[in-house]
Design a protein around this motif. Structure first.
Motif, PDB file in Angstrom:
ATOM      1  N   SER A  37     118.255  54.197  41.619  1.00 35.58           N
ATOM      2  CA  SER A  37     118.971  53.830  40.402  1.00 35.58           C
ATOM      3  C   SER A  37     118.623  52.404  39.975  1.00 35.58           C
ATOM      4  N   ILE A  38     118.583  51.486  40.923  1.00 31.61           N
ATOM      5  CA  ILE A  38     118.235  50.090  40.617  1.00 31.61           C
ATOM      6  C   ILE A  38     116.794  50.003  40.123  1.00 31.61           C
ATOM      7  N   ALA A  39     115.879  50.683  40.807  1.00 36.45           N
ATOM      8  CA  ALA A  39     114.468  50.662  40.391  1.00 36.45           C
ATOM      9  C   ALA A  39     114.319  51.236  38.981  1.00 36.45           C
ATOM     10  N   ASN A  40     115.013  52.317  38.688  1.00 35.07           N
ATOM     11  CA  ASN A  40     114.913  52.925  37.353  1.00 35.07           C
ATOM     12  C   ASN A  40     115.491  52.005  36.280  1.00 35.07           C
ATOM     13  N   GLU A  41     116.592  51.330  36.598  1.00 34.37           N
ATOM     14  CA  GLU A  41     117.155  50.402  35.613  1.00 34.37           C
ATOM     15  C   GLU A  41     116.190  49.246  35.361  1.00 34.37           C
ATOM     16  N   LEU A  42     115.619  48.687  36.421  1.00 33.39           N
ATOM     17  CA  LEU A  42     114.651  47.597  36.247  1.00 33.39           C
ATOM     18  C   LEU A  42     113.438  48.067  35.452  1.00 33.39           C
ATOM     19  N   TYR A  45     113.364  48.095  31.546  1.00 36.52           N
ATOM     20  CA  TYR A  45     113.117  46.866  30.794  1.00 36.52           C
ATOM     21  C   TYR A  45     111.640  46.520  30.668  1.00 36.52           C
ATOM     22  N   THR A  46     110.775  47.193  31.409  1.00 36.91           N
ATOM     23  CA  THR A  46     109.364  46.789  31.446  1.00 36.91           C
ATOM     24  C   THR A  46     108.601  47.126  30.173  1.00 36.91           C
ATOM     25  N   SER A  47     109.098  48.027  29.366  1.00 39.56           N
ATOM     26  CA  SER A  47     108.371  48.339  28.128  1.00 39.56           C
ATOM     27  C   SER A  47     108.271  47.105  27.243  1.00 39.56           C
ATOM     28  N   GLY A  48     109.271  46.252  27.282  1.00 40.79           N
ATOM     29  CA  GLY A  48     109.227  45.018  26.514  1.00 40.79           C
ATOM     30  C   GLY A  48     108.191  44.034  27.023  1.00 40.79           C
ATOM     31  N   ILE A 113     108.158  44.088  42.458  1.00 46.29           N
ATOM     32  CA  ILE A 113     109.504  44.247  43.009  1.00 46.29           C
ATOM     33  C   ILE A 113     109.996  45.674  42.786  1.00 46.29           C
ATOM     34  N   VAL A 114     109.801  46.197  41.589  1.00 46.51           N
ATOM     35  CA  VAL A 114     110.215  47.570  41.290  1.00 46.51           C
ATOM     36  C   VAL A 114     109.491  48.549  42.219  1.00 46.51           C
ATOM     37  N   ARG A 115     108.176  48.361  42.376  1.00 44.77           N
ATOM     38  CA  ARG A 115     107.407  49.253  43.268  1.00 44.77           C
ATOM     39  C   ARG A 115     107.871  49.129  44.717  1.00 44.77           C
ATOM     40  N   ALA A 116     108.255  47.939  45.150  1.00 44.47           N
ATOM     41  CA  ALA A 116     108.741  47.743  46.519  1.00 44.47           C
ATOM     42  C   ALA A 116     110.074  48.466  46.734  1.00 44.47           C
ATOM     43  N   ILE A 117     110.961  48.385  45.754  1.00 41.53           N
ATOM     44  CA  ILE A 117     112.239  49.100  45.870  1.00 41.53           C
ATOM     45  C   ILE A 117     111.989  50.604  45.936  1.00 41.53           C
ATOM     46  N   GLU A 118     111.087  51.096  45.089  1.00 38.06           N
ATOM     47  CA  GLU A 118     110.755  52.531  45.108  1.00 38.06           C
ATOM     48  C   GLU A 118     110.138  52.931  46.448  1.00 38.06           C
ATOM     49  N   ALA A 119     109.257  52.104  46.980  1.00 44.24           N
ATOM     50  CA  ALA A 119     108.629  52.408  48.273  1.00 44.24           C
ATOM     51  C   ALA A 119     109.668  52.434  49.387  1.00 44.24           C
ATOM     52  N   ASN A 120     110.629  51.487  49.355  1.00 43.12           N
ATOM     53  CA  ASN A 120     111.691  51.492  50.356  1.00 43.12           C
ATOM     54  C   ASN A 120     112.544  52.740  50.233  1.00 43.12           C
ATOM     55  N   ALA A 121     112.873  53.125  49.014  1.00 40.69           N
ATOM     56  CA  ALA A 121     113.667  54.338  48.808  1.00 40.69           C
ATOM     57  C   ALA A 121     112.914  55.550  49.346  1.00 40.69           C
ATOM     58  N   ASP A 122     111.621  55.627  49.061  1.00 39.60           N
ATOM     59  CA  ASP A 122     110.817  56.749  49.558  1.00 39.60           C
ATOM     60  C   ASP A 122     110.811  56.782  51.087  1.00 39.60           C
ATOM     61  N   GLU A 123     110.671  55.604  51.705  1.00 35.12           N
ATOM     62  CA  GLU A 123     110.625  55.538  53.162  1.00 35.12           C
ATOM     63  C   GLU A 123     111.968  55.925  53.782  1.00 35.12           C
ATOM     64  N   TYR A 124     113.076  55.421  53.232  1.00 32.48           N
ATOM     65  CA  TYR A 124     114.382  55.786  53.759  1.00 32.48           C
ATOM     66  C   TYR A 124     114.675  57.265  53.539  1.00 32.48           C
ATOM     67  N   ALA A 125     114.242  57.815  52.414  1.00 37.37           N
ATOM     68  CA  ALA A 125     114.435  59.247  52.172  1.00 37.37           C
ATOM     69  C   ALA A 125     113.628  60.064  53.175  1.00 37.37           C
ATOM     70  N   ARG A 126     112.398  59.638  53.454  1.00 37.64           N
ATOM     71  CA  ARG A 126     111.558  60.354  54.428  1.00 37.64           C
ATOM     72  C   ARG A 126     112.173  60.280  55.816  1.00 37.64           C
ATOM     73  N   LYS A 127     112.632  59.082  56.211  1.00 35.23           N
ATOM     74  CA  LYS A 127     113.248  58.925  57.533  1.00 35.23           C
ATOM     75  C   LYS A 127     114.538  59.722  57.633  1.00 35.23           C
ATOM     76  N   SER A 128     115.299  59.737  56.552  1.00 34.24           N
ATOM     77  CA  SER A 128     116.534  60.503  56.542  1.00 34.24           C
ATOM     78  C   SER A 128     116.233  61.988  56.694  1.00 34.24           C
ATOM     79  N   ALA A 129     115.208  62.454  56.012  1.00 36.07           N
ATOM     80  CA  ALA A 129     114.823  63.866  56.116  1.00 36.07           C
ATOM     81  C   ALA A 129     114.363  64.189  57.536  1.00 36.07           C
ATOM     82  N   ASP A 130     113.611  63.272  58.142  1.00 37.49           N
ATOM     83  CA  ASP A 130     113.141  63.487  59.512  1.00 37.49           C
ATOM     84  C   ASP A 130     114.306  63.520  60.496  1.00 37.49           C
ATOM     85  N   ASN A 131     115.273  62.655  60.307  1.00 34.19           N
ATOM     86  CA  ASN A 131     116.364  62.503  61.282  1.00 34.19           C
ATOM     87  C   ASN A 131     117.582  63.372  61.000  1.00 34.19           C
TER      88      ASN A 131
END
Length: 137
Positions: A37-42, A45-48, A113-131
């Motif tokens: 949600s935070i990454a999508n909100e950030l 604003y990038t179109s500007g 920063i936006v890409r880093a937040i997305e990458a962290n979300a992807d990693e936590y989602a993957r770890k959550s799915a694994d565990n």
């Protein structure tokens, strides 16, 4: 008291050692949904930042806009002595160019920063799915 403290006073940015969670007394929880949600909100604003230089006769605030409109030439400012001096200050290879460079770097960092937040979300989602069998919190 250290010599540095005696000469310059105490460090204005002391290390906080009693921050909640540093000693394990607080459980840290991550919400993949909140990260996305935070990454999508950030990103909204990038179109500007990355858009066209002008829209309906107005500049947009994008890096293209600055490149198109922030570099004044001698012909635009005038050829009299004070105008030439002003042009040297704000024209090509001067303050206008430097501002464009800093703004462009800021936009690049914002995107990273936006890409880093997305990458962290992807990693936590993957770890959550694994565990935990695919749960995305």
């Amino acid at each position: 008291m250290t010599q540095k403290d005696a000469m310059y006073g105490p460090d204005p940015l002391p290390i906080i050692t009693d921050w909640p969670g540093l000693d394990g007394d607080v459980t840290v929880e991550y919400s993949v949904k909140m990260m996305r949600s935070i990454a999508n909100e950030l990103k909204s604003y990038t179109s500007g930042f990355n858009g066209p230089g002008s829209a309906e006769g107005y500049t947009t605030g994008s890096t293209k806009s600055l490149a198109d409109h922030c570099q004044l030439t001698e012909a635009q400012v005038g050829t009299w002595n004070d105008a030439k001096a002003y042009c040297d200050t704000v024209g090509a290879n001067s303050a206008g160019t430097k501002f464009l460079q800093v703004y462009t770097e800021w936009v690049e960092m914002y995107d990273r920063i936006v890409r880093a937040i997305e990458a962290n979300a992807d990693e936590y989602a993957r770890k959550s799915a694994d565990n935990e069998g695919g749960r995305e919190a």
